[in-house]
Motif scaffolding. Structure first.
Motif, PDB file in Angstrom:
ATOM      1  N   LEU A 112      10.189  12.273  -2.155  1.00 10.76           N
ATOM      2  CA  LEU A 112      10.967  12.522  -0.938  1.00 10.76           C
ATOM      3  C   LEU A 112      10.213  13.399   0.056  1.00 10.76           C
ATOM      4  O   LEU A 112      10.141  13.094   1.253  1.00 10.76           O
ATOM      5  CB  LEU A 112      12.300  13.180  -1.308  1.00 10.76           C
ATOM      6  N   ILE A 113       9.630  14.495  -0.450  1.00 16.65           N
ATOM      7  CA  ILE A 113       8.931  15.433   0.446  1.00 16.65           C
ATOM      8  C   ILE A 113       7.705  14.788   1.065  1.00 16.65           C
ATOM      9  O   ILE A 113       7.483  14.863   2.275  1.00 16.65           O
ATOM     10  CB  ILE A 113       8.540  16.716  -0.323  1.00 16.65           C
ATOM     11  N   SER A 114       6.891  14.143   0.241  1.00 20.24           N
ATOM     12  CA  SER A 114       5.649  13.563   0.763  1.00 20.24           C
ATOM     13  C   SER A 114       5.944  12.407   1.716  1.00 20.24           C
ATOM     14  O   SER A 114       5.309  12.280   2.768  1.00 20.24           O
ATOM     15  CB  SER A 114       4.749  13.103  -0.387  1.00 20.24           C
ATOM     16  N   ALA A 115       6.910  11.540   1.366  1.00 17.71           N
ATOM     17  CA  ALA A 115       7.223  10.409   2.237  1.00 17.71           C
ATOM     18  C   ALA A 115       7.739  10.890   3.590  1.00 17.71           C
ATOM     19  O   ALA A 115       7.371  10.356   4.642  1.00 17.71           O
ATOM     20  CB  ALA A 115       8.258   9.508   1.578  1.00 17.71           C
ATOM     21  N   LEU A 173       0.810  -1.208   0.000  1.00 20.64           N
ATOM     22  CA  LEU A 173       0.000   0.000   0.000  1.00 20.64           C
ATOM     23  C   LEU A 173       0.847   1.263   0.000  1.00 20.64           C
ATOM     24  O   LEU A 173       0.614   2.180  -0.780  1.00 20.64           O
ATOM     25  CB  LEU A 173      -0.939   0.010   1.210  1.00 20.64           C
ATOM     26  N   ILE A 174       1.869   1.321   0.880  1.00 18.59           N
ATOM     27  CA  ILE A 174       2.665   2.544   0.945  1.00 18.59           C
ATOM     28  C   ILE A 174       3.526   2.703  -0.309  1.00 18.59           C
ATOM     29  O   ILE A 174       3.722   3.815  -0.801  1.00 18.59           O
ATOM     30  CB  ILE A 174       3.529   2.576   2.231  1.00 18.59           C
ATOM     31  N   VAL A 175       4.027   1.591  -0.867  1.00 22.00           N
ATOM     32  CA  VAL A 175       4.787   1.685  -2.123  1.00 22.00           C
ATOM     33  C   VAL A 175       3.881   2.177  -3.242  1.00 22.00           C
ATOM     34  O   VAL A 175       4.267   3.037  -4.043  1.00 22.00           O
ATOM     35  CB  VAL A 175       5.414   0.318  -2.483  1.00 22.00           C
ATOM     36  N   LEU A 176       2.643   1.648  -3.296  1.00 24.46           N
ATOM     37  CA  LEU A 176       1.697   2.094  -4.317  1.00 24.46           C
ATOM     38  C   LEU A 176       1.354   3.573  -4.136  1.00 24.46           C
ATOM     39  O   LEU A 176       1.227   4.313  -5.117  1.00 24.46           O
ATOM     40  CB  LEU A 176       0.420   1.259  -4.261  1.00 24.46           C
ATOM     41  N   ALA A 177       1.192   3.997  -2.876  1.00 27.83           N
ATOM     42  CA  ALA A 177       0.858   5.397  -2.626  1.00 27.83           C
ATOM     43  C   ALA A 177       1.981   6.324  -3.090  1.00 27.83           C
ATOM     44  O   ALA A 177       1.731   7.339  -3.759  1.00 27.83           O
ATOM     45  CB  ALA A 177       0.581   5.602  -1.135  1.00 27.83           C
ATOM     46  N   ILE A 178       3.227   5.992  -2.731  1.00 26.23           N
ATOM     47  CA  ILE A 178       4.359   6.820  -3.172  1.00 26.23           C
ATOM     48  C   ILE A 178       4.501   6.758  -4.684  1.00 26.23           C
ATOM     49  O   ILE A 178       4.752   7.774  -5.349  1.00 26.23           O
ATOM     50  CB  ILE A 178       5.659   6.365  -2.478  1.00 26.23           C
ATOM     51  N   THR A 179       4.315   5.552  -5.234  1.00 29.65           N
ATOM     52  CA  THR A 179       4.405   5.402  -6.693  1.00 29.65           C
ATOM     53  C   THR A 179       3.371   6.279  -7.380  1.00 29.65           C
ATOM     54  O   THR A 179       3.669   6.959  -8.369  1.00 29.65           O
ATOM     55  CB  THR A 179       4.190   3.920  -7.091  1.00 29.65           C
ATOM     56  N   THR A 225      10.691   4.375   0.069  1.00 29.06           N
ATOM     57  CA  THR A 225      10.502   5.605  -0.711  1.00 29.06           C
ATOM     58  C   THR A 225      11.230   5.532  -2.046  1.00 29.06           C
ATOM     59  O   THR A 225      10.674   5.912  -3.095  1.00 29.06           O
ATOM     60  CB  THR A 225      11.004   6.821   0.093  1.00 29.06           C
ATOM     61  N   LEU A 226      12.481   5.056  -2.025  1.00 29.61           N
ATOM     62  CA  LEU A 226      13.244   4.962  -3.274  1.00 29.61           C
ATOM     63  C   LEU A 226      12.573   4.015  -4.256  1.00 29.61           C
ATOM     64  O   LEU A 226      12.528   4.292  -5.459  1.00 29.61           O
ATOM     65  CB  LEU A 226      14.673   4.497  -2.975  1.00 29.61           C
ATOM     66  N   LEU A 227      12.050   2.894  -3.750  1.00 33.70           N
ATOM     67  CA  LEU A 227      11.345   1.964  -4.632  1.00 33.70           C
ATOM     68  C   LEU A 227      10.124   2.644  -5.247  1.00 33.70           C
ATOM     69  O   LEU A 227       9.870   2.528  -6.459  1.00 33.70           O
ATOM     70  CB  LEU A 227      10.923   0.717  -3.859  1.00 33.70           C
TER      71      LEU A 227
END
Length: 827
Positions: free
Chosen positions: A348-351, A21-27, A303-305
């Motif tokens: 970066l900022i949002s994470a 979920l968090i990877v999808l959100a950042i993506t 975050t990088l992913l």
């Protein structure tokens, strides 16, 4: 050590799907920004590029004198193409006939954008030396001579012009155009010291170079020199382009806001999942520094992913959408650097900023939680979380839009939205307290669940309603913009203008139009007059102000005035009352603002050396894009009918309409008959310009649809993230209810009803806030008509109930199918 542990934790949780979920959100956040930035910039560049054909260049400097050579040197340094043109009025002679014409003397590279349309077709060439091309009206006025005399020169008329790309649209400009080479002007001997000449410098080139040129050139211009682009008002589609760009920016900002909301929800869920891990690590003696480093590295890897996947997704999105774009749009390619940097900054900022507060709570988990799982450590600092979240949204919004006004509008709307929805949602959920204590049927069990999770559900309502509000806002604005443009350019938009209609020709002309069943606009009288005083104060010109004279600046030219008993179409009154007395005048809002006019100001006009004074009693908004006769000032008939006048009108005519009316003539044949029967009336064909306008509006419509699709994707992820956020609590409750004998049917029905009630409440609240948001946006940003969307009050709650219940049931399907023992083991 911490690196290795963070890497192992990252690989394990990634393989188990706990980071999905968090990877999808950042993506999605990175994809939204990089993809939307790339797509939106391509569309904006394309729209402006296509619209630039209306002025035959990207930028223009219009000057009454030759500009400082420094300006052209700057353009050369920035590798901009440029061409110098001149425009002035003069008399031409052919035998014993003479005519006032507008001379357009152009340089070798003209036109930089678009093409000249001759009666024989489009061309990229120019008249040869000693030749001139003439507007078709001029041929009829002079009897179609083979040459004409201009000053000391005799020019051969070698081609007939149908339309110039920068011909503009001014039906009051009765002087036909004569196109010649700039090199031939000196030989005519017409231009002398003191001659009234407009020097037109046209520029085109790379977007960044044009922006740099604008920054350097504007300070060098004086008050008599004008900087022109497609949004300066000289283009007939200036309003459409401005609104489209605002919409693209707004929709993109809302997409970013939704993606950031998804990151915030996912980050909270991510930290909650690791409460027990932190408690165990502290129990085993890990220091606070080690734990901070471990989870900081872990979050960095996540975050990088997300950033890498988001940048790839943004690139693929741009490539995919480009395949479906018209070739003329796909040909434009803005630079990749800005979307790439914006995507990385967003990730970066949002994470960091959306995860800061949940991470603080995670690191503050006490070791005692190993024994007492209800302990959650830090409970204060929610204000910090709100501040960081809004700060992140504002920073990302400004980086993307580069507009403080638009960014603050979105941030304040989101803040008000969250506050209002939290209060209303919590109050409405608490109303179910009394009925929620009984659990003998699905509805009562659903209400009980809403009450038990009142605080969590209030937060979920914010997420659900926010997604629905933003979705409704984008849908409504898109449709309103399309409807507005459709009203301005309907299928029967005028494609012919009639000007210089003599009073004695008015009745015969109306009979001609009726005979051929041509539906024309009203025939408007046109009288030229000059505004000389406001409230008794004499007005000065811009040139007089430049020369040092002080006073109120007026309009340095004669105005085209008209009179009517009724308000014309597309002229809504915004202040005052339309002319009730003979000494009253209605003023167009733009002119009123420029002159500083307010209601009841007196205005003195001079017509044919006669002065008269009237009072401004109404201010109108005029939709200039409708291609219908429009005027700055409208009087009562008795105020102007004593002066000499000509009239004008417009109408739509095409072959299909004539066939439907049973006519055997073509549109061209009817127009030719009109010209022959009324030789003194000037017929202006604007059909080609209307077609070009429609093409650009179609491109704008496509861009709105593409951005809407991306916002839909962001909305869906927020809904999924909100549903995911309550899964742990729901799993424990289902285990308890199963233990006390609740049937699978009861739990499934209650769960579905609970999500449906949440969705219905979210839909209702979303409509309330969306109506408010649309009111603010339409009045403050887009200048659109405000009205209530009554069908939403039924559709939105029903749709919210359906969508949220489907998402909730889909996410809970595994929990609802598990046995009591499985639920207890998993919990």
């Amino acid at each position: 050590m911490e690196w290795q542990l963070a890497w192992r934790l990252f690989k394990r949780e990634l393989a188990q799907g706990q980071l999905l979920l968090i990877v999808l959100a950042i993506t999605l956040a990175v994809l939204s920004v990089s993809g939307l930035a790339r797509v939106s910039e391509r569309l904006q560049v394309a729209i402006n590029g296509e619209a630039a054909t209306f002025i035959a260049a990207d930028r223009i400097i219009n000057s009454p004198v030759a500009v400082d050579p420094k300006l052209l040197a700057i353009a050369d340094e920035l590798s901009l193409k440029h061409v110098t043109n001149m425009q002035f009025n003069s008399m031409v002679y052919a035998g014993d006939k003479f005519q006032l014409v507008t001379i357009k003397a152009v340089g070798e590279a003209y036109p930089l954008k678009g093409k000249i349309e001759l009666s024989s077709g489009e061309t990229s060439a120019l008249p040869s030396k000693g030749e001139a091309w003439y507007e078709n009206r001029l041929g009829g006025l002079l009897g179609y001579p083979k040459s004409l005399e201009l000053g000391n020169s005799i020019l051969t008329l070698s081609a007939e012009i149908s339309r110039l790309p920068d011909g503009g649209f001014n039906p009051f400009a009765s002087a036909p155009v004569l196109l010649m080479r700039l090199d031939d002007v000196n030989a005519t001997g017409i231009i002398q010291p003191g001659s009234r000449v407009s020097y037109i410098y046209q520029f085109t080139g790379d977007t960044d170079a044009l922006a740099e040129f604008e920054q350097q050139a504007k300070p060098l211009l004086n008050n008599s020199q004008r900087w022109v682009d497609v949004q300066s008002g000289d283009s007939p589609i200036a309003s459409a382009v401005k609104r489209a760009e605002r919409f693209l920016l707004l929709a993109s900002l809302l997409g970013i806001a939704l993606a950031c909301a998804a990151i915030g929800i996912a980050a909270q869920r991510y930290c909650q999942r690791h409460y027990d891990v932190v408690a165990m690590l502290k129990t085993f003696g890990a220091s606070a520094k080690q734990i901070r480093l471990l989870f900081g590295l872990h979050l960095m890897l996540v975050t990088l992913l997300g950033i890498v996947l988001g940048l790839l997704g943004g690139l693929l999105l741009d490539l995919a959408i480009t395949q479906f774009l018209p070739p003329e749009i796909a040909a434009y390619s803005p630079p990749y650097l800005r979307p790439f940097l914006l995507g990385m900054s967003t990730g970066l900022i949002s994470a960091f900023m959306f995860s800061a507060y949940p991470l603080m709570r995670l690191l503050a988990i006490p070791p005692l939680r190993v024994l007492q799982r209800q302990l959650e450590g830090l409970q204060l600092g929610m204000w910090l979380h709100l501040l960081l979240s809004l700060g992140a949204m504002a920073l990302l919004g400004y980086l993307y839009s580069r507009s403080i006004a638009l960014t603050m509008t979105v941030v304040l709307t989101v803040l008000l939205l969250g506050l209002l929805l939290s209060i209303l949602g919590f109050v409405m959920i608490r109303m179910g307290h009394s009925v929620g204590m009984k659990t003998t049927n699905p509805l009562q069990l659903a209400l009980a669940g809403l009450r038990r999770r009142a605080r969590q559900n209030a937060v979920q309502l914010v997420g659900f309603s926010s997604a629905l509000v933003l979705l409704l806002t984008i849908l409504a604005l898109r449709q309103d913009l399309l409807n507005e443009w459709q009203k301005q350019l309907p299928e029967d938009a005028p494609n012919y203008f009639l000007v210089n209609i003599a009073p004695e020709d008015t009745q015969p002309l109306q009979q001609f139009l009726d005979l051929h069943q041509i539906q024309a606009t009203d025939i408007y009288p046109v009288i030229r007059g000059r505004l000389t005083h406001i409230n008794g104060e004499e007005l000065i010109s811009g040139e007089q102000q430049d020369a040092g004279m002080t006073g109120r600046v007026g309009i340095s030219r004669e105005l085209n005035l008209t009179y009517r008993d009724t308000l014309p179409p597309n002229n809504p009154i915004v202040e005052g009352t339309f002319n009730l007395a003979d000494d009253e005048v209605s003023v167009e809002s733009g002119v009123a603002e420029r002159l500083g006019l307010v209601l009841n100001d007196t205005m003195t006009f001079n017509i044919d050396n006669q002065s008269f004074t009237v009072k401004a009693t109404s201010i109108r908004n005029v939709q200039w894009e409708t291609l219908q006769p429009n005027f700055f000032m409208i009087f009562r008939p008795k105020a102007l009918d004593k002066f000499n006048y000509t009239s004008m009108a417009s109408f739509h005519l095409d072959d299909d309409k004539l066939k439907q009316a049973g006519s055997q003539l073509s549109a061209n044949a009817v127009v030719l008959q009109l010209i022959q029967q009324f030789p003194t009336i000037s017929v202006i064909d604007v059909g080609a310009m209307v077609g070009q306008l429609r093409q650009i509006i179609d491109q704008v419509s496509l861009s709105l649809s593409l951005v809407l699709a991306l916002v839909l994707l962001a909305s869906a992820l927020v809904l999924i993230a909100q549903t995911e956020a309550g899964m742990a609590t729901r799993q424990r409750e289902l285990a308890v209810l199963r233990t006390f004998g609740a049937s699978g049917w009861l739990l499934r029905s209650a769960t579905g009803l609970e999500f449906a009630l949440l969705g219905a409440i979210a839909g209702l609240l979303a409509v309330i806030v969306a109506e408010f948001a649309l009111y603010m946006l339409k009045t403050q940003v887009f200048e659109l008509v405000v009205y209530m969307h009554w069908p939403w009050w039924i559709i939105a709650p029903l749709s919210g109930a359906a969508v949220v219940s489907i998402l909730g049931m889909w996410r809970c399907r595994q929990l609802l199918n598990q046995s009591c023992s499985d639920l207890l083991k998993a919990g």
